[in-house]
Design an enzyme around this catalytic site. Structure first.
Site, PDB file in Angstrom:
ATOM      1  CG  ASP A 194     -17.398  -3.673   4.937  1.00 52.21           C
ATOM      2  OD1 ASP A 194     -17.000  -3.552   5.801  1.00 52.21           O
ATOM      3  OD2 ASP A 194     -17.064  -3.303   3.296  1.00 52.21           O
ATOM      4  CD  GLU A 197      -7.237  -6.997   9.516  1.00 52.05           C
ATOM      5  OE1 GLU A 197      -7.219  -6.171   9.059  1.00 52.05           O
ATOM      6  OE2 GLU A 197      -6.583  -7.584   9.139  1.00 52.05           O
ATOM      7  CD  GLU A 208      -0.982  -4.239   5.762  1.00 52.89           C
ATOM      8  OE1 GLU A 208      -1.244  -3.697   4.943  1.00 52.89           O
ATOM      9  OE2 GLU A 208      -2.369  -5.129   5.835  1.00 52.89           O
ATOM     10  CD  GLU A 227      -6.758 -13.476   4.234  1.00 53.74           C
ATOM     11  OE1 GLU A 227      -6.397 -15.008   3.794  1.00 53.74           O
ATOM     12  OE2 GLU A 227      -7.120 -13.122   3.183  1.00 53.74           O
ATOM     13  CD  GLN A 276      -8.168 -11.309   9.387  1.00 57.20           C
ATOM     14  OE1 GLN A 276      -9.271 -12.134   9.122  1.00 57.20           O
ATOM     15  NE2 GLN A 276      -8.062 -11.145   8.013  1.00 57.20           N
TER      16      GLN A 276
END
Length: 295
Positions: A201, A112, A108, A137, A125
């Site tokens: 969250d 983001e 992947e 990250e 990110q």
């Protein structure tokens, strides 16, 4: 006339100075309608095509987000999208543009965009998963307001490196370090995806800032649906070995001096988190970090 000392003016001066010795950028994407290469994947009623399909809006409200994906799967190429992010108070809202394979040990490549309160910068990110392993990250602030206009976010992926670009400025490199024991995406075709969803969250200040639904709907806009990659939906071996595409050529096997200078500028001025320097998570520096010039 005196030169302004504002951050935006300094950015402009940097970019103008850089333009005098331009590195070879990836080829410019060609605008084609959304339906040529992409299909909606969920919450179809939260998508709106405009101008004959040359522009797409994703809409997030308190009921659902939405997303789309490419029709084909690809192994190597240059993948770009023109994106204008949601405006205003977007804390908790995430807009993603990424490539991903579909098996358990998946590869992947992620962009983001993590929303923030009004007046606070959006965080970009990036992450790279290889063989199901992520935890790579990096986070940067952008040197512009990504909700004011379209900007181009792209990935160059070949056998030698993965490069993340923002408006043709390299912001991250992930080199092929198989000789160091680091897996590299080379044999799993990936589809392209984009989505807009609520992630309050974790997305903003670790989940402390929640989405303010009074500001909904949140709208992310897209253009530039051309895909310049080797379609491997049928025969992946051809893409991995043929070596005749433009992204396989010598000038795209490494960044040149000017591109590394720009990457250093991003790392020094705009980076707010880099897994390569996080000794709490990684007491021993990950093997790829020095090769990627991230330290």
């Amino acid at each position: 006339m005196a030169v302004s000392s504002t951050p935006w003016a300094l950015v402009a001066l940097f970019l103008m100075a850089s333009s005098t010795v331009m590195a070879i950028p990836p080829r410019k994407a060609i605008d084609v309608p959304f339906g040529r290469n992409y299909v909606p994947t969920w919450a179809f009623d939260h998508q709106k095509q405009l101008n004959g399909g040359s522009e797409l809006q994703l809409i997030l409200d308190k009921y659902t987000g939405t997303g789309f994906q490419s029709k084909g799967s690809y192994l190597f190429g240059h993948f770009s999208m023109h994106i204008k992010l949601p405006a205003g108070d977007t804390a908790g809202v995430v807009t993603a543009f990424y490539l991903s394979s579909t098996n358990n040990e998946h590869d992947e490549i992620d962009f983001e965009f993590l929303g923030n309160r009004t007046g606070q910068p959006v965080i970009l990110q990036t992450n790279v998963f290889t063989g199901g392993k992520g935890n790579r990250e990096q986070r940067i602030y952008l040197w512009f307001d990504p909700s004011k206009a379209y900007h181009t976010y792209s990935v160059l992926w070949n056998l030698y490196q993965i490069v993340f670009f923002v408006d043709n400025i390299p912001i991250r490199v992930f080199k092929n370090a198989k000789d160091l024991g680091v897996r590299f995406p080379f044999n799993q075709p990936m589809k392209l995806y984009s989505s807009l969803w609520n992630a309050d969250d974790w997305a903003t200040r670790g989940g402390l800032e929640k989405t303010n639904w009074a500001n909904a709907p949140f709208i992310a806009s897209y253009r530039g649906f051309h895909i310049d990659g080797c379609q491997a939906s049928v025969e992946a071996k051809y893409c991995a070995t043929q070596g005749r595409m433009w992204w396989d050529q010598n000038e795209f096997r490494d960044l040149d001096a000017e591109q590394y200078r720009r990457l250093k500028w991003v790392r020094m001025k705009w980076t707010i988190y880099n897994y390569c320097t996080d000794r709490t998570r990684f007491p021993v520096m990950p093997a790829e970090c020095r090769r990627d010039r991230d330290v």
